[in-house]
Design a protein around this motif. Structure first.
Motif, PDB file in Angstrom:
ATOM      1  N   ALA A 156       0.832  -1.206   0.000  1.00 52.70           N
ATOM      2  CA  ALA A 156       0.000   0.000   0.000  1.00 52.70           C
ATOM      3  C   ALA A 156       0.866   1.255   0.000  1.00 52.70           C
ATOM      4  CB  ALA A 156      -0.925  -0.007   1.215  1.00 52.70           C
ATOM      5  N   ASP A 157       1.936   1.247   0.800  1.00 47.81           N
ATOM      6  CA  ASP A 157       2.837   2.405   0.853  1.00 47.81           C
ATOM      7  C   ASP A 157       3.523   2.618  -0.498  1.00 47.81           C
ATOM      8  OD1 ASP A 157       2.192   2.830   3.490  1.00 47.81           O
ATOM      9  OD2 ASP A 157       3.954   1.785   4.289  1.00 47.81           O
ATOM     10  N   LEU A 158       3.996   1.527  -1.092  1.00 51.77           N
ATOM     11  CA  LEU A 158       4.684   1.640  -2.377  1.00 51.77           C
ATOM     12  C   LEU A 158       3.723   2.059  -3.484  1.00 51.77           C
ATOM     13  CD1 LEU A 158       7.025  -1.479  -2.219  1.00 51.77           C
ATOM     14  CD2 LEU A 158       7.729   0.918  -2.174  1.00 51.77           C
ATOM     15  N   THR A 159       2.483   1.602  -3.410  1.00 50.86           N
ATOM     16  CA  THR A 159       1.491   1.981  -4.409  1.00 50.86           C
ATOM     17  C   THR A 159       1.205   3.475  -4.342  1.00 50.86           C
ATOM     18  OG1 THR A 159       0.464  -0.213  -4.382  1.00 50.86           O
ATOM     19  CG2 THR A 159      -0.869   1.598  -5.214  1.00 50.86           C
ATOM     20  N   LYS A 160       1.108   4.005  -3.129  1.00 49.56           N
ATOM     21  CA  LYS A 160       0.901   5.455  -2.977  1.00 49.56           C
ATOM     22  C   LYS A 160       2.079   6.227  -3.567  1.00 49.56           C
ATOM     23  CE  LYS A 160      -1.936   5.245   1.218  1.00 49.56           C
ATOM     24  NZ  LYS A 160      -1.991   5.576   2.679  1.00 49.56           N
ATOM     25  N   GLU A 161       3.291   5.742  -3.271  1.00 46.66           N
ATOM     26  CA  GLU A 161       4.482   6.406  -3.799  1.00 46.66           C
ATOM     27  C   GLU A 161       4.515   6.314  -5.318  1.00 46.66           C
ATOM     28  OE1 GLU A 161       9.358   6.352  -3.148  1.00 46.66           O
ATOM     29  OE2 GLU A 161       8.066   4.951  -2.042  1.00 46.66           O
ATOM     30  N   LEU A 162       4.119   5.156  -5.851  1.00 45.00           N
ATOM     31  CA  LEU A 162       4.086   4.977  -7.302  1.00 45.00           C
ATOM     32  C   LEU A 162       3.097   5.931  -7.947  1.00 45.00           C
ATOM     33  CD1 LEU A 162       5.202   3.113  -9.592  1.00 45.00           C
ATOM     34  CD2 LEU A 162       3.150   1.716  -9.264  1.00 45.00           C
ATOM     35  N   GLU A 163       1.929   6.067  -7.341  1.00 45.53           N
ATOM     36  CA  GLU A 163       0.913   6.980  -7.874  1.00 45.53           C
ATOM     37  C   GLU A 163       1.403   8.425  -7.839  1.00 45.53           C
ATOM     38  OE1 GLU A 163      -2.376   6.098  -5.376  1.00 45.53           O
ATOM     39  OE2 GLU A 163      -2.999   4.312  -6.515  1.00 45.53           O
ATOM     40  N   PHE A 164       2.083   8.802  -6.751  1.00 43.19           N
ATOM     41  CA  PHE A 164       2.612  10.162  -6.625  1.00 43.19           C
ATOM     42  C   PHE A 164       3.663  10.434  -7.700  1.00 43.19           C
ATOM     43  CE2 PHE A 164       5.934  12.988  -4.955  1.00 43.19           C
ATOM     44  CZ  PHE A 164       5.180  14.144  -4.752  1.00 43.19           C
ATOM     45  N   LYS A 165       4.605   9.494  -7.872  1.00 41.22           N
ATOM     46  CA  LYS A 165       5.656   9.668  -8.869  1.00 41.22           C
ATOM     47  C   LYS A 165       5.076   9.688 -10.280  1.00 41.22           C
ATOM     48  CE  LYS A 165       9.513   9.701  -6.435  1.00 41.22           C
ATOM     49  NZ  LYS A 165      10.447  10.852  -6.478  1.00 41.22           N
ATOM     50  N   THR A 166       4.090   8.824 -10.532  1.00 37.23           N
ATOM     51  CA  THR A 166       3.460   8.780 -11.848  1.00 37.23           C
ATOM     52  C   THR A 166       2.790  10.115 -12.171  1.00 37.23           C
ATOM     53  OG1 THR A 166       3.085   6.397 -11.665  1.00 37.23           O
ATOM     54  CG2 THR A 166       1.777   7.574 -13.288  1.00 37.23           C
ATOM     55  N   ALA A 167       2.129  10.674 -11.161  1.00 40.93           N
ATOM     56  CA  ALA A 167       1.469  11.962 -11.352  1.00 40.93           C
ATOM     57  C   ALA A 167       2.480  13.075 -11.615  1.00 40.93           C
ATOM     58  CB  ALA A 167       0.624  12.307 -10.135  1.00 40.93           C
ATOM     59  N   SER A 168       3.625  13.007 -10.945  1.00 43.67           N
ATOM     60  CA  SER A 168       4.642  14.041 -11.128  1.00 43.67           C
ATOM     61  C   SER A 168       5.315  13.931 -12.493  1.00 43.67           C
ATOM     62  CB  SER A 168       5.700  13.946 -10.018  1.00 43.67           C
ATOM     63  OG  SER A 168       6.502  12.790 -10.172  1.00 43.67           O
ATOM     64  N   ARG A 169       5.247  12.768 -13.111  1.00 41.60           N
ATOM     65  CA  ARG A 169       5.870  12.568 -14.417  1.00 41.60           C
ATOM     66  C   ARG A 169       5.096  13.256 -15.525  1.00 41.60           C
ATOM     67  NH1 ARG A 169       6.194   9.556 -19.111  1.00 41.60           N
ATOM     68  NH2 ARG A 169       8.238   8.585 -19.542  1.00 41.60           N
ATOM     69  N   VAL A 170       3.790  13.319 -15.362  1.00 39.61           N
ATOM     70  CA  VAL A 170       2.932  13.836 -16.434  1.00 39.61           C
ATOM     71  C   VAL A 170       3.323  15.253 -16.865  1.00 39.61           C
ATOM     72  CG1 VAL A 170       0.570  14.426 -17.084  1.00 39.61           C
ATOM     73  CG2 VAL A 170       1.027  12.316 -15.799  1.00 39.61           C
ATOM     74  N   PRO A 171       3.422  16.220 -15.952  1.00 36.81           N
ATOM     75  CA  PRO A 171       3.793  17.574 -16.403  1.00 36.81           C
ATOM     76  C   PRO A 171       5.216  17.656 -16.957  1.00 36.81           C
ATOM     77  CG  PRO A 171       3.726  17.464 -14.002  1.00 36.81           C
ATOM     78  CD  PRO A 171       3.136  16.199 -14.510  1.00 36.81           C
ATOM     79  N   LEU A 172       6.119  16.817 -16.439  1.00 34.51           N
ATOM     80  CA  LEU A 172       7.483  16.819 -16.958  1.00 34.51           C
ATOM     81  C   LEU A 172       7.498  16.413 -18.432  1.00 34.51           C
ATOM     82  CD1 LEU A 172       9.722  15.167 -14.183  1.00 34.51           C
ATOM     83  CD2 LEU A 172      10.013  17.444 -15.184  1.00 34.51           C
TER      84      LEU A 172
END
Length: 244
Positions: A156-172
């Protein structure tokens, strides 16, 4: 392909995010709890086989003890009948016959009771063995349950981190030229890394030092030229740290 030097440098930020995403995915697949769960499952399987064997041993002894109890009860009933007949009297021959049969039945009852007692002792030992393996089985099941709980928490912790990183990738990615991102993604999909910094004259991806014609090619390439490593085919990002 042409791309502004700044856009090429920002590819490194995108690569940083993608590297972090790949690391998270790898962590989810290689959580230590997964190995614990597998080990516990193998232990439980082996213990379950052991428990079945112990249970069969107990069941066999219970069945044998039950059979002896029935045989002993039949002997007792036969003795009661003979004793009543003996008490009722009769001819000398009948009395002697009954006395002889009673003596035989007494010996038979004693033999049966001794055999039953031996089986009951074996049953006690077998029962203790069954209880012991059941205890180990419960402990192994507890370990697996605990590992599964910790796995769920870590996932669950890693999934949250994955979702956060994935979201941060979009604008980049959206802020970079689409053709540059397309090339980068194609290389990254094929090799696991799309772009790397050229540092001190080396490709930051494969770590091979540039020399000769290859070094001259990279040195002479215009700043807005997207250059790729001849060895690993990744995009080589040039900065003041590149040593070119």
């Amino acid at each position: 392909m042409k791309a502004a030097p700044e856009a090429q440098r920002r590819l490194l930020d995108l690569q940083g995010v993608d590297t972090a995403l790949a690391k998270i995915v790898h962590q989810r697949k290689t959580l230590p709890e997964l190995a614990e769960i597998d080990a516990a499952a193998r232990e439980i399987s082996a213990l379950e086989d052991e428990r079945v064997r112990a249970q069969v041993a107990v069941d066999d002894l219970d069945r044998d003890i039950s059979r002896f109890e029935k045989d002993i009860e039949q002997v007792r009933l036969r003795k009661e009948r003979d004793q009543k007949r003996l008490d009722a009297g009769g001819s000398l021959k009948e009395v002697e016959g009954l006395q002889h049969e009673l003596a035989t039945l007494n010996r038979r009852q004693s033999e049966l009771e001794d055999a039953e007692l031996e089986l009951m002792e074996q049953r006690e030992t077998a029962g203790a063995a069954l209880a012991e393996v059941q205890g180990r089985l419960a402990a192994a099941a507890g370990k697996r349950t605990d590992a599964e709980r910790r796995r769920e928490e870590a996932t669950a912790d890693l999934t949250k981190e994955l979702e956060f990183k994935t979201a941060s990738r979009v604008p980049l990615a959206a802020d970079l030229p689409s053709d540059l991102v397309t090339l980068y993604d194609k290389i990254r999909t094929e090799t696991g890394m799309g772009a790397a910094l050229v540092y001190a004259g080396r490709c930051g991806a494969c770590r091979i030092e540039l020399y000769g014609a290859d070094l001259n090619r990279v040195k002479s390439a215009p700043a807005d030229e997207v250059v790729r490593c001849e060895e690993c085919r990744r995009i080589m990002v040039r900065t003041s740290e590149s040593g070119l």
